[in-house]
Design an enzyme around this catalytic site. Structure first.
Site, PDB file in Angstrom:
ATOM      1  N   GLU A 495       0.858  -1.186   0.000  1.00  0.00           N
ATOM      2  CA  GLU A 495       0.000   0.000   0.000  1.00  0.00           C
ATOM      3  C   GLU A 495       0.890   1.230   0.000  1.00  0.00           C
ATOM      4  OE1 GLU A 495      -4.132   1.314   2.205  1.00  0.00           O
ATOM      5  OE2 GLU A 495      -3.145  -0.556   2.721  1.00  0.00           O
ATOM      6  N   GLU A 766      -2.965   0.643  13.358  1.00  0.00           N
ATOM      7  CA  GLU A 766      -4.133   0.871  12.520  1.00  0.00           C
ATOM      8  C   GLU A 766      -5.420   0.575  13.281  1.00  0.00           C
ATOM      9  OE1 GLU A 766      -5.537  -0.150   7.975  1.00  0.00           O
ATOM     10  OE2 GLU A 766      -4.214  -1.549   9.007  1.00  0.00           O
TER      11      GLU A 766
END
Length: 907
Positions: A495, A766
């Site tokens: 990502e 996260e």
């Protein structure tokens, strides 16, 4: 109204013709634009000047200034003359625009509050880069194109370029202008130019490519010279996002070079990239990719490749392409990424005869380096991880398809030292396999080089609470781990994109911790380039071709949130000028889809809300509420920006639009008791309406009470995702629920900031439960252990727990608000920040029923201190104003202050 004492004293001194100090020192720390000190390769032909007043005498402030700008030869180019103003940041240059390559110098002097003038400052320099694409006389050079199937097979191969050239005379000044499609390292006569990594950087390469300027005077010699470069695919032609093979911008890396050498007789010689260069792809870096790491085969090393006697017959002539009008070639307007520190291993454990794991003690981003004994031809495998499995092996499932590995094949038996340079990794643990089995592993076999955009730390926060201090460290490590040329969401998996939602929630906090002024200004240029004609902004920037669409509320709204936050914390009006049109277009994107003040866009919602009624990662908060809230917030920020820029018609327009949205939101989403009418009552629903001022003032207390009840029902714990979390402490505090705001921050229970710390976190995660000792790892598909968004709580920590905040009415800390929270679980808290005027700080410590409060206000600024009603000021300041609620307000001029306070509530 009572005048503060320092104003009275100033008048007395001036009437007597006296100075408050015998000598006024010259200004210091001269910089241009976003903090560039004597830059080489500067990007702006019409710069803005800033300086600081030296010293900390009480009440020192500027009454007037004068700026001189001259050529290096001493010819005057522009003088401001004496200007009666206290402005000492972003003073605009008023002469003719500078030209590419031009070298100028400037200085400044000022007059203090008594009218006493300083000496001139030392001269500072500005050297312009190549400002236009037409300034480049060379060509793009690249390998001979190959069929598509072969391109895919050589997906991560590095290209090695080489050129010899002759210099007839001693070089007085040498400048290397260089860029690439891909990422490069370049050398002259065997010495690497600069200390940069991953240059030129990550932009939309079809629209703009950044260029670098280097002083290479000392690297060039009279006679024969050689210039070499290694260029990897990087973001340009490498794997990006979740697609394993697609080249989004190009199929192979390219290089553009312009070396300009000026001799003692001012004769110019130029060496450019053209058809006379040669290349090979048969070098030791056989694979380099952002996501998949790097493989190096020492048996393929190009010995003496950067020496004059290297035999070039093994190389191929390059192919060339012209420099065209697009993409724009523009000097990089912020510092490149560099190694900023090195971490040593703190422990080593053997997991097999041939494998050991090294622990660096901190989750970090950059490069692992090995220094260990090897056997010729036996590949050393380096794997990295953020966490360990229960059995002590590395945990890599959360990297998804990113290989995140490096391999080194030695040519000889012995001790080698090596690190990858064309890929970066997010890791704490390094597993090494394939070393000489006869050797006993030691800690010095592995270290970690921390790599990020090279900005300096400007803010510090500490307290009497160990976990709060660890949280601050986690916030800082999360920031530097994800600010590598762009603000990435995570640094380790497939990502590593510039997600706009993460960026906007964290921008304010980031500007306190590090000097990210230029970093954000540059990235906002990429956002402007990305914005679609209808005002939409991608969910991540830069966005590859075909991925530039997006309307997610809270993500694309970086277009109006970050410019405003940057302005408030730096005082840089230019950032509003540059981005005002983008701000308005984003708001218009909402307006075009709205009906009666309400709007609903699809999007990520309150991403990763921890405890759900539903099952979606988008959270339970109504998408219509989220969309409408950000619509209203955007309108309010556009109104504020318009006021700053003097656009009065726009002020009225956006204020009216905000009022329309505010009225509609309150009527549609709240019942008569102030409770949400949405399908699911969420903390974030209340927080967005209250935090964005979408609740009429007469109803704020009842809506805040409903929020408080909702949080209490959730165990006085947050239940917010990416959009609600940054607001929860601030909104509770602002609406009279300070104790609850403190309780939410200081709880150890899940979900909370301290919960992840109790599970061993050294960065922000996260998810609140990305890992727990009891349950192990969370969902591997969305489980980054370095994800800075939840670090946005730092803003409240700095501005309230320690008590130092900018005043939006006087931005950039020209005037600051000091409002420390003196009760609660802390016995001390301290905050300091190097503002554009100088260092500001606030530190308090409680002993029994007394407080010591130390404050520093930089020269040429002021502050207002607010103290709660239970505190009595014993000494340190005078002229205290008592507010109607019993609290105290003190107006402070510049200088240090030491106050003694007493807690009247202690008996």
């Amino acid at each position: 109204m009572r005048l503060p004492l320092f104003y009275f004293l100033s008048l007395v001194y001036c009437s007597l013709g006296l100075s408050l100090s015998a000598e006024v020192e010259a200004p210091v720390e001269l910089v241009v634009n976003e903090g560039f000190e004597s830059p080489i390769g500067f990007y702006d032909s019409e710069p803005r000047f800033s300086w600081k007043l030296k010293g900390e005498p009480q009440g020192l402030r500027q009454q007037a200034y004068e700026i001189d700008v001259a050529s290096i030869a001493g010819n005057n180019l522009w003088s401001s003359g004496r200007v009666d103003s206290n402005q000492s940041i972003d003073v605009p240059y008023g002469g003719r625009p500078f030209k590419s390559r031009e070298l100028v110098q400037w200085r400044v002097r000022f007059w203090d509050q008594t009218g006493t003038g300083s000496e001139w400052s030392d001269w500072a320099r500005i050297e312009l880069g190549l400002l236009e694409s037409s300034d480049w006389s060379g060509q793009w050079i690249h390998p001979l194109p190959k069929p598509a199937d072969e391109i895919e097979e050589n997906f991560g191969q590095v290209v090695y370029f080489r050129k010899t050239f002759n210099v007839d005379a001693h070089t007085k000044t040498g400048r290397l202008y260089v860029t690439s499609k891909g990422i490069f390292e370049i050398s002259i006569n065997g010495q690497k130019v600069g200390h940069d990594a991953f240059v030129p950087g990550f932009t939309d390469y079809h629209k703009r490519i950044e260029t670098l300027t280097y002083d290479v005077t000392e690297l060039v010699r009279a006679g024969k010279n050689v210039i070499t470069a290694e260029v990897a695919n990087g973001w340009y032609a490498g794997r990006l996002m979740w697609n394993k093979k697609k080249h989004y911008w190009g199929s192979y890396p390219e290089l553009l070079v312009q070396l300009e050498l000026l001799d003692e007789k001012n004769q110019l010689a130029t060496v450019v990239s053209d058809e006379t260069w040669h290349y090979t792809k048969d070098g030791p870096v056989v694979m380099a990719d952002i996501y998949d790491g790097e493989d190096y085969d020492a048996r393929l090393e190009l010995h003496d490749f950067d020496a004059l006697h290297f035999e070039e017959k093994s190389l191929k002539p390059v192919a060339t392409s012209p420099v065209e009008a697009m993409p724009l070639l523009m000097p990089k307007r912020f510092a490149p990424s560099r190694v900023t520190r090195t971490l040593q291993s703190v422990s080593v454990s053997r997991i097999s005869e041939q494998s050991v794991i090294f622990d660096l003690g901190q989750n970090m981003v950059g490069w692992p380096e090995i220094h260990l004994p090897v056997i010729a031809g036996q590949t050393i495998q380096i794997r990295v991880a953020e966490m360990l499995q229960a059995d002590g092996s590395i945990y890599t499932e959360n990297y998804r398809s990113a290989r995140s590995m490096a391999n080194y094949t030695p040519a000889k038996t012995g001790v080698i030292q090596w690190k990858p340079t064309f890929s970066f990794f997010g890791f704490r643990y390094v597993e090494v396999t394939g070393f000489d089995p006869k050797a006993a592993p030691t800690l010095d076999w592995v270290c970690g080089h921390v790599v990020h955009t090279d900005f300096k730390q400007v803010g510090e926060f500490t307290s009497s609470h160990a976990k709060l201090n660890q949280l601050q460290q986690n916030i800082q490590w999360g920031q530097i781990g994800n600010f590598l040329d762009i603000p990435t969401d995570c640094p380790q998996r497939d990502e590593r994109l510039g997600w706009t939602g993460d960026a906007q929630v964290f921008a304010a906090t980031s500007l306190f911790n590090y000097d990210t002024h230029a970093f954000w200004a540059s990235w906002l240029q990429s956002v402007r380039e990305n914005q679609q004609p209808n005002g939409a902004v991608s969910n991540f920037v830069p966005a590859p071709p075909g991925h530039a669409k997006g309307t997610s509320p809270g993500w694309g709204d970086c277009a109006f949130i970050i410019p405003w936050e940057l302005y408030v914390r730096t005082g840089d009006i230019e950032v509003l000028r540059e981005n005002y049109e983008m701000m308005c277009k984003r708001v218009q994107c909402y307006a075009n889809a709205s009906k009666d003040g309400l709007v609903e866009f699809k999007g990520f919602g309150d991403w990763l809300q921890p405890i759900l009624v539903g099952k979606a990662m988008r959270g339970d908060t109504s998408m219509q509420l989220i969309s409408t809230a950000f619509y209203g917030y955007g309108a309010s920020l556009c109104a504020k920006a318009a006021a700053v820029l003097g656009k009065q018609e726009d002020v009225l327009k956006y204020e009216a639009l905000f009022d329309e949205v505010r009225t509609a939101a309150a009527a549609h989403f709240l019942d008569d008791s102030g409770k949400l009418t949405t399908a699911v009552e969420t903390q974030t629903g209340y927080l967005l309406l209250l935090g964005f001022d979408l609740v009429p003032s007469e109803r704020r207390s009842e809506v805040a009470a409903q929020l408080s009840v909702r949080i209490k029902a959730d165990g006085n714990r947050l239940n917010t995702g990416f959009l609600g979390t940054p607001l929860i402490n601030r909104v509770l505090d602002d609406t009279g629920h300070l104790e609850q705001a403190i309780a939410v921050l200081f709880t150890n229970e899940y979900p909370s900031w301290f919960y992840s710390i109790d599970q061993g976190a050294t960065t922000m995660w996260e998810r609140w439960n990305s890992y727990s000792y009891a349950d192990g790892f969370g969902n591997k598909s969305m489980n980054s252990f370095n994800h800075y968004a939840y670090g946005a709580v730092g803003q409240w920590m700095y501005e309230r727990l320690a008590g130092l905040a900018p005043d939006p009415k006087h931005p950039g800390y020209k005037h600051m608000i000091l409002r420390p929270i003196l009760n609660g679980p802390l016995t001390s808290a301290s905050v300091s920040i190097d503002t554009r005027y100088g260092r500001a700080s606030s530190a308090w410590q409680k002993t029994g029923d007394t407080y010591a409060l130390d404050i520093l206000i930089p020269a040429n600024t002021t502050g207002t201190l607010y103290l709660p009603d239970y505190v009595e000021i014993l000494s340190g300041v005078e002229l205290i104003e008592t507010e109607t609620d019993g609290s105290s307000r003190v107006e402070l001029h510049s200088g240090p202050f030491s106050l003694k306070l007493r807690d009247r509530s202690v008996r």
